[in-house]
Design an enzyme around this catalytic site. Structure first.
Site, short mmCIF file in Angstrom:
data_model
loop_
_atom_site.label_atom_id
_atom_site.label_comp_id
_atom_site.label_asym_id
_atom_site.label_seq_id
_atom_site.Cartn_x
_atom_site.Cartn_y
_atom_site.Cartn_z
N ILE A 39 0.78 -1.28 0.07
CA ILE A 39 -0.02 0.07 -0.04
C ILE A 39 0.88 1.19 0.06
O ILE A 39 0.46 2.26 -0.04
CB ILE A 39 -0.85 0.04 1.16
CG1 ILE A 39 -0.30 -0.03 2.47
CG2 ILE A 39 -1.92 -0.92 1.21
CD1 ILE A 39 -1.12 0.13 3.80
N LYS A 76 5.40 2.87 -0.33
CA LYS A 76 6.83 2.65 -0.46
C LYS A 76 7.53 3.80 0.46
O LYS A 76 7.14 4.74 0.33
CB LYS A 76 7.26 2.59 -1.85
CG LYS A 76 8.80 2.51 -2.11
CD LYS A 76 8.84 2.59 -3.41
CE LYS A 76 10.70 2.34 -3.78
NZ LYS A 76 11.25 2.52 -5.23
N GLY A 77 8.56 3.18 1.13
CA GLY A 77 9.52 4.13 1.71
C GLY A 77 10.82 4.36 1.10
O GLY A 77 10.82 3.67 0.36
N TYR A 92 13.67 2.99 2.40
CA TYR A 92 14.38 1.49 2.27
C TYR A 92 13.46 0.49 2.20
O TYR A 92 13.83 -0.71 2.78
CB TYR A 92 15.12 1.67 3.67
CG TYR A 92 16.09 2.84 3.72
CD1 TYR A 92 17.26 2.67 3.23
CD2 TYR A 92 15.99 3.83 4.61
CE1 TYR A 92 18.40 3.65 3.15
CE2 TYR A 92 16.76 4.77 4.53
CZ TYR A 92 18.11 4.75 3.99
OH TYR A 92 18.76 5.81 3.99
N GLY A 93 12.25 0.41 1.92
CA GLY A 93 11.49 -0.67 1.84
C GLY A 93 9.92 -0.31 1.39
O GLY A 93 9.76 0.77 0.94
N VAL A 94 9.01 -1.16 1.98
CA VAL A 94 7.66 -1.03 1.55
C VAL A 94 6.73 -0.99 2.72
O VAL A 94 7.15 -1.60 3.76
CB VAL A 94 7.23 -2.24 0.44
CG1 VAL A 94 8.19 -2.08 -0.75
CG2 VAL A 94 7.34 -3.41 1.13
N LYS A 136 5.37 -1.78 8.01
CA LYS A 136 6.48 -1.20 7.51
C LYS A 136 7.59 -2.11 7.39
O LYS A 136 8.06 -2.82 8.35
CB LYS A 136 6.96 0.11 8.14
CG LYS A 136 8.03 0.76 7.31
CD LYS A 136 8.38 1.95 7.99
CE LYS A 136 9.74 2.86 7.35
NZ LYS A 136 10.12 4.20 7.95
N ASP A 138 10.25 17.18 9.68
CA ASP A 138 9.98 17.08 8.32
C ASP A 138 8.43 16.98 8.12
O ASP A 138 7.78 16.11 7.71
CB ASP A 138 10.50 15.52 7.92
CG ASP A 138 10.62 15.42 6.40
OD1 ASP A 138 10.51 16.48 5.70
OD2 ASP A 138 10.46 14.31 5.90
#
Length: 484
Positions: free
Chosen positions: A101, A103-104, A106-108, A124, A236
């Protein structure tokens, strides 16, 4: 947040994807209701609520009732992970990992169903191997005069975990469980599921009306006040790091570049976050420190501008030009859409280029636009903030450091063998365990603790070792303990 539905309707693409996820969860919930959980019994159905109770639940809670809410359950830490590939999913302990659902960096992020709790979560999944490979690459030395040691990508993740484990607020996303098996490459973090995803994608041709923007902004304001009360600077804040739940409430996510401080404010020295949301004092060529609280206020001002105009107040395809605009240009307010003078005044006060005179969180809470000229005041700090502590020892204990040269040799051997397990262990002992979830990394319009790849780099957060184009000129390493 009563206007949540109207806000979602103004964003057809985001609404379509969010509805698809909500429908998926609903369909899977119906299917799971006919299954017997692994523990052999099913919890009793909820009691039928009386009409009197229904009327009470519709009533707006008082400030006293808000303060008496039940504290969150502690984050579960699991060190043993069993991974099994199924026909239609991957079984991770009690979780069934479904479709991706988001994407980050360093992964999904995967939709995960907890069979024991009979509830859905956002899982995550990050690769420790990938983050370790990034260490030491594409990095510039720390600024002169800085005695702090930069955090590496994997250290940042454990710092984020240490912070999230402590936080308990209805405008902060909750970390439910951490699954971190030392013998596995993947680190899993189960978050509460925010089915409507990011509150907004930027740029956006259908921004919010003032009432909707005010409702969302008030949630962000209370969340940031809570973080500052806990001595945490987010660093952020932007629309894609603000997640929207089914109840229309906005929650702040992504603490990957956050700072813990001591004293009354953080004194920061280095650059971190998303370029288009960075404050001008971060771009000075001379060595200096700057207020962490003022940085969050500036980013909130940019975010509020995005809410009502659908774009950032300062934008350029080139980072250097973007920096010049942020440093020198005044805030311009387009003629359309029409925005009230009270809101323009608040945005201008938040985007004051001088951090010393920039409006503060307590002052924002009393602003006439936020409170609708005093008719809808926000709760006092003591009415929604409860003290928690994230000690230096806790953060250090959550960061896995390589202690010796022999350990470095061991890790290099792991990387050569493309396995994060012990390379000297008998292969037959590891043949029973799948290394990771199958499938590539997909890009969605929203992602928990991540961002879309279809936006300009100036709208994307800087990440260690993952720099594209102009972002190579940015240095975003900083220590979490920078203080006065």
């Amino acid at each position: 947040m009563s206007a949540a539905d109207s806000g979602a309707a103004s964003h057809p693409e985001a609404d379509s994807d969010s509805s698809e996820l909500a429908d998926m969860v609903a369909a899977m919930s119906t299917t799971s209701s006919h299954m017997t959980p692994p523990n052999g019994y099913r919890s009793a159905p909820p009691r039928t609520t009386t009409p009197h109770r229904l009327a009470m639940s519709d009533r707006k809670l008082s400030l006293q009732e808000r303060g008496s809410r039940v504290a969150r359950q502690p984050t579960i830490e699991t060190k043993r992970v069993s991974i099994t590939d199924g026909e239609d999913c991957v079984q991770l302990n009690q979780y069934k990992l479904q479709s991706e659902i988001g994407k980050g960096s360093y992964g999904v992020v995967k939709l995960a169903y907890n069979e024991d709790a009979e509830q859905f979560y956002a899982m995550k999944v990050v690769s420790k191997k990938k983050m370790m490979k990034q260490c030491g690459f594409f990095r510039r030395p720390p600024p002169q005069g800085s005695c702090s040691k930069p955090l590496e990508p994997l250290q940042r993740v454990y710092q984020e975990i240490a912070i999230l484990k402590k936080l308990d607020h209805h405008n902060i996303v909750k970390l439910v469980e951490v699954l971190d098996d030392p013998s596995e490459d993947k680190l899993h973090m189960a978050f509460e599921l925010m089915t409507k995803g990011a509150v907004m994608e930027v740029p956006n041709e259908s921004p919010f009306g003032e009432d909707q923007a005010r409702s969302y902004f008030r949630d962000v304001l209370l969340g940031i006040e809570y973080l500052h009360y806990q001595k945490i600077i987010h660093r952020d804040i932007k629309p894609t790091n603000l997640l929207l739940g089914e109840d229309g409430r906005v929650k702040i996510a992504d603490f990957g570049v956050s700072n813990v401080f001591e004293g009354s404010d953080a004194r920061l020295f280095s650059t971190a976050g998303t370029p288009a949301f960075m404050a001008p004092e971060m771009m000075s060529e001379r060595e200096q420190s700057f207020s962490g609280k003022a940085l969050d206020v500036w980013a909130m001002g940019v975010t509020l501008y995005c809410f009502v105009y659908g774009k950032c107040p300062f934008y350029s395809e080139f980072i250097v030009e973007l920096h010049i605009k942020i440093l020198t240009q005044a805030v311009l307010f387009p003629e359309t859409p029409t925005v009230g003078e009270d809101l323009k005044e608040l945005i201008a006060l938040m985007l004051d280029k001088n951090p010393e005179t920039r409006i503060t969180i307590p002052q924002i809470k009393l602003h006439q636009w936020v409170t609708q000229h005093g008719s809808d005041p926000l709760p006092l700090e003591e009415e929604h903030c409860t003290v928690v502590e994230v000690t230096v020892e806790e953060v250090q204990n959550s960061i896995r450091l390589i202690p010796s040269l022999s350990a470095v040799i061991l890790v290099k051997s792991m990387l050569r063998k493309r396995s994060f397990g012990n390379p000297f262990e008998c292969p037959s002992q590891r043949a029973q365990r799948s290394m990771s979830a199958p499938g590539g990394l997909l890009t969605g319009p929203w992602g928990l603790l991540g961002s879309s790849l279809h936006v300009h780099p100036s709208l994307m957060a800087s990440n260690d070792g993952s720099r594209d184009g102009e972002l190579e000129d940015l240095y975003e390493d900083e220590a979490f303990t920078e203080s006065t």
